[in-house]
Write a protein that holds these residues in place. Structure first.
Motif, PDB file in Angstrom:
ATOM      1  N   GLY A 278      10.163  49.492  29.837  1.00  0.00           N
ATOM      2  CA  GLY A 278       8.901  49.895  29.221  1.00  0.00           C
ATOM      3  C   GLY A 278       9.010  51.227  28.522  1.00  0.00           C
ATOM      4  O   GLY A 278      10.104  51.720  28.242  1.00  0.00           O
ATOM      5  N   PRO A 304       3.505  47.582  25.150  1.00  0.00           N
ATOM      6  CA  PRO A 304       4.456  47.830  26.244  1.00  0.00           C
ATOM      7  C   PRO A 304       3.814  48.674  27.341  1.00  0.00           C
ATOM      8  O   PRO A 304       3.074  49.626  27.073  1.00  0.00           O
ATOM      9  CB  PRO A 304       5.592  48.573  25.554  1.00  0.00           C
ATOM     10  CG  PRO A 304       5.548  48.091  24.134  1.00  0.00           C
ATOM     11  CD  PRO A 304       4.084  47.932  23.835  1.00  0.00           C
ATOM     12  N   ILE A 309       7.634  44.992  29.802  1.00  0.00           N
ATOM     13  CA  ILE A 309       7.094  44.381  28.597  1.00  0.00           C
ATOM     14  C   ILE A 309       6.969  42.889  28.846  1.00  0.00           C
ATOM     15  O   ILE A 309       7.673  42.315  29.677  1.00  0.00           O
ATOM     16  CB  ILE A 309       7.982  44.644  27.357  1.00  0.00           C
ATOM     17  CG1 ILE A 309       9.433  44.242  27.623  1.00  0.00           C
ATOM     18  CG2 ILE A 309       7.870  46.089  26.903  1.00  0.00           C
ATOM     19  CD1 ILE A 309      10.354  44.366  26.422  1.00  0.00           C
TER      20      ILE A 309
END
Length: 373
Positions: A278, A304, A309
């Motif tokens: 992320g 995100p 994600i």
């Protein structure tokens, strides 16, 4: 098994180093500031030392001391400012410092002289960057004065190009003209230092007349293009890949929101995967990211998260939890370049790689360093 990591190909860095030597026909100062542009000093310095690198450049004294943990042989130049407090440590660790004003130079000389040593320094001239460096009109007198200071050994002189990666050569040619004028006067006065350097990665390719005694290679060393106007030859190899694991797959019904703010809503029954990477790993919190799974591009859905994600897997039916996911790098004959990611993120490749977070393990591999002819 790691869930998120950087894979660093040291063989690619060694290969690029040899290419830069062959192109420039000069010793190459490997610029390894910012933790070797995110690639990791602990892996990059020993790899370069193994192939005979003799110089490296860093931005700060703390980075220079980190280099010394992994190599006693390589010469280290701190390209940025160093507080005089560090002079004794620089002397003990054989680290060379940059000088660009008289006050700092005098402080360095005083501390070095107090312990009966000579501190090696490179003087910097500002020929057009507007950053660190004495101005050209004062450069000759500054160098002559530096050489009279007990406690200092002036072994280098350098400048930095501001626009060498652009298609318009005029600004860099003007910087070269100013620098050459200083060198000509110093040579006549028998004051030219041993190591004169100016070329960054872009200038190595675009301005061969500015290679002098040494060239400084940063971004090109890692196989990344200096700019869109100065792409690397295809023989260069990128060294960094960002990878993670697919940790979950489930099918969501139509109308399901995905991620914070529900910036993506499913249109049908959709197969959604969760990837363990992320924005806390360096991924930008924007829409439109893509990844590779089984060599196929898969879109990142929504915004995100810090550590994860979500990806659309309807076109990657073979995907399973535990699979490798590539955020940038190669997989299965497909490739997402750092430059492609940078364009998507509205930035440059330098920022992408140097913003890879410290929590990411650097896993070093060493592919074959293909012979440079």
């Amino acid at each position: 098994m790691l869930t998120t990591w950087l894979e660093i190909d040291l063989g690619a860095i060694q290969h690029n180093y040899h290419l830069l030597q062959a192109i420039s026909q000069r010793p190459v100062m490997a610029v390894i500031k910012a933790n070797a542009y995110g690639h990791g000093i602990s892996g990059v310095v020993p790899a370069l030392t193994r192939v005979g690198a003799t110089w490296c450049g860093v931005a700060r004294i703390e980075e220079a001391l980190e280099v010394r943990r992994f190599s006693r042989e390589i010469q280290v130049l701190v390209l940025g400012y160093t507080h005089p407090f560090w002079v004794e440590k620089a002397l003990a660790q054989d680290i060379c410092l940059t000088v660009f004003d008289s006050q700092t130079a005098e402080a360095y000389a005083k501390r070095a002289q107090a312990i009966g040593c000579e501190l090696r320094v490179h003087a910097k001239v500002d020929t057009g960057m507007g950053r660190l460096g004495v101005l050209p009109d004062a450069a000759v007198d500054f160098i002559r004065w530096l050489m009279t200071l007990p406690g200092l050994k002036v072994e280098g002189l350098y400048t930095h190009f501001a626009r060498a990666d652009e298609s318009n050569p005029a600004p860099t040619l003007e910087q070269i003209r100013r620098f050459d004028g200083i060198l000509e006067t110093l040579t006549i006065m028998n004051l030219r230092p041993r190591w004169v350097h100016a070329s960054n990665s872009a200038a190595i390719f675009n301005f061969p007349q500015a290679r002098y005694d040494l060239v400084r290679a940063g971004i090109a060393l890692y196989g990344l293009h200096p700019s869109p106007e100065t792409p690397l030859p295809p023989s260069f190899r990128p060294a960094m890949a960002l990878k993670a694991r697919l940790v979950s797959i489930k099918t969501l019904p139509p109308g399901s929101g995905v991620g914070y703010g529900h910036r993506y809503v499913t249109q049908d029954h959709e197969r959604i995967g969760v990837v363990a990477a992320g924005y806390a790993d360096g991924i930008r919190r924007i829409l439109g990211n893509e990844v590779l799974i089984h060599g196929k591009k898969a879109p990142v859905l929504g915004t995100p998260c810090m550590d994860q994600i979500m990806v659309q897997l309807d076109d990657v039916i073979e995907a399973m939890p535990g699979d490798e996911v590539v955020i940038f790098g190669g997989q299965g004959g497909n490739f997402i370049s750092v430059e492609e990611v940078a364009r998507r993120w509205g930035t440059i490749n330098y920022e992408v790689v140097t913003n890879m977070m410290a929590r990411l393990p650097r896993i070093y591999v060493e592919s074959k360093d293909e012979e440079v002819g």
